[in-house]
Design a protein around this motif. Sequence first.
Motif, PDB file in Angstrom:
ATOM      1  N   ALA A 261       0.818  -1.217   0.000  1.00 34.44           N
ATOM      2  CA  ALA A 261       0.000   0.000   0.000  1.00 34.44           C
ATOM      3  C   ALA A 261       0.847   1.260   0.000  1.00 34.44           C
ATOM      4  N   LEU A 366      -7.981   2.056  -2.794  1.00 35.17           N
ATOM      5  CA  LEU A 366      -8.840   1.514  -1.736  1.00 35.17           C
ATOM      6  C   LEU A 366      -8.053   1.588  -0.427  1.00 35.17           C
ATOM      7  N   ASN A 368      -6.408   1.489   3.206  1.00 34.92           N
ATOM      8  CA  ASN A 368      -6.442   0.501   4.288  1.00 34.92           C
ATOM      9  C   ASN A 368      -7.137  -0.779   3.842  1.00 34.92           C
ATOM     10  N   LEU A 369      -6.817  -1.231   2.656  1.00 33.48           N
ATOM     11  CA  LEU A 369      -7.396  -2.457   2.109  1.00 33.48           C
ATOM     12  C   LEU A 369      -7.018  -3.638   2.993  1.00 33.48           C
ATOM     13  N   ARG A 370      -8.019  -4.443   3.360  1.00 34.85           N
ATOM     14  CA  ARG A 370      -7.789  -5.545   4.303  1.00 34.85           C
ATOM     15  C   ARG A 370      -8.857  -6.616   4.106  1.00 34.85           C
ATOM     16  N   TRP A 394     -12.277  -1.676   3.100  1.00 39.19           N
ATOM     17  CA  TRP A 394     -11.351  -0.555   3.031  1.00 39.19           C
ATOM     18  C   TRP A 394     -12.067   0.662   3.611  1.00 39.19           C
ATOM     19  N   ASP A 395     -11.331   1.722   3.801  1.00 37.38           N
ATOM     20  CA  ASP A 395     -11.909   2.939   4.366  1.00 37.38           C
ATOM     21  C   ASP A 395     -12.539   3.763   3.246  1.00 37.38           C
TER      22      ASP A 395
END
Length: 396
Positions: A261, A366, A368-370, A394-395
């Motif tokens: 990221a 996207l 904080n993609l997690r 994501w945020d």
Amino acid sequence: MTNDASALTSGNLYTDPYPVYARLRKEAPVAFFEGTKEYFVTRYDDCRTVGANDKIFGPSGAADRPEARVMGMPNVLTMSGEEHACLRQGIEIDLTAERVRSYVDRLTRPVVQRFIDQIRDKGEANLTTELFEPISVRCIGDVIGLTETSNDNLVEWFHAMALGLQNVSNDQAVWDRLDAALQDISNQLGALYDAALSKPNHTLMSHVMYGGMPEGKVRSLQEISPTMRVIILGGLQEPGHAAANACAGLLSNADQAKVMAEDPTAHALRAFDEGLRWIAPIGVTPRVAATDFEIAGTTIPAGSSVAIVMGSANRDEARFEHADQFDMFRKKKQHVSFGFRPHFCSGHFLSRAMGEIALQEAFRQLPNLRLDPDKELKAKGWRFRGVNVLPARWDA
């Protein structure tokens, strides 16, 4: 056969082939699989030996093979010699590294942007079905010339074909779904053929018709249809599933996801390539033995079908340290996900370039993609394997 999770059965292979492959590499590196009547070659070095020996292990053109049922014969994977080289010349006109570099941004980035825009505000999605698959089928569909064919239509084609190739249990519903897809493919390819016959164009369909042929000559629709099915099956799904697999590997490792990221441009291609190794989208390539051949203590009789299990070779502990782990920073070693020459995947430059762009933009846009902690990540298949459920947040 016992119910042991490592037993060589079609069910175990489809759910998760890797415990099966690990056991085979250790106990029976060349093993006969009754389900498909072929010898599985599972160690990296043995796969290279078989894959590089085209004189003894030539392409499989047997009419009773699932490949014949799904793709038709002969096709680019079953041909050899001058006929094969001539056909590949047409296929690869726009797929060289130089040509791909000249158009891949123009082809891919608008499509990636369209699908990211569709999901960005939701804050969650199954990234396989809502991002990576749609990108893959739209871009490759456009390259082939299927610009008017919907994404849903293209996705159904490769799912129906992949299920047909893995239909060891001979499920009639799977064959019916395949036949419906093949009829649709035939109808649409026929229309593309007629258009390019009256006026050659820049589509892959047109290149396959005319490329490598003497001036004024064109291949017939019947002649190229099996090869076009190979291209549709491999091309539509492979870049998308490779990107989804790589993304799943990254998101399963918080440290690597963070690095990705922070600088997607620097790491996207490395991550995509590790995804190809970690979960090979096309897990098996078939061959047939021309003579008796002994390998890893087993004699493969002349005439036998042989499966080079690339999905297993890529996880061979003897070649790759901690082979079951996704690690984009591992020491670079060649994997075998794109097959072996002379049948090495024609689209490998395009696949890598598309996958790099898709991963770059997903991690760039996207935040904080997690992984979604409330949903399960899922993968399926063995001849064709991919993370089919990649639940992410994501945020927004």
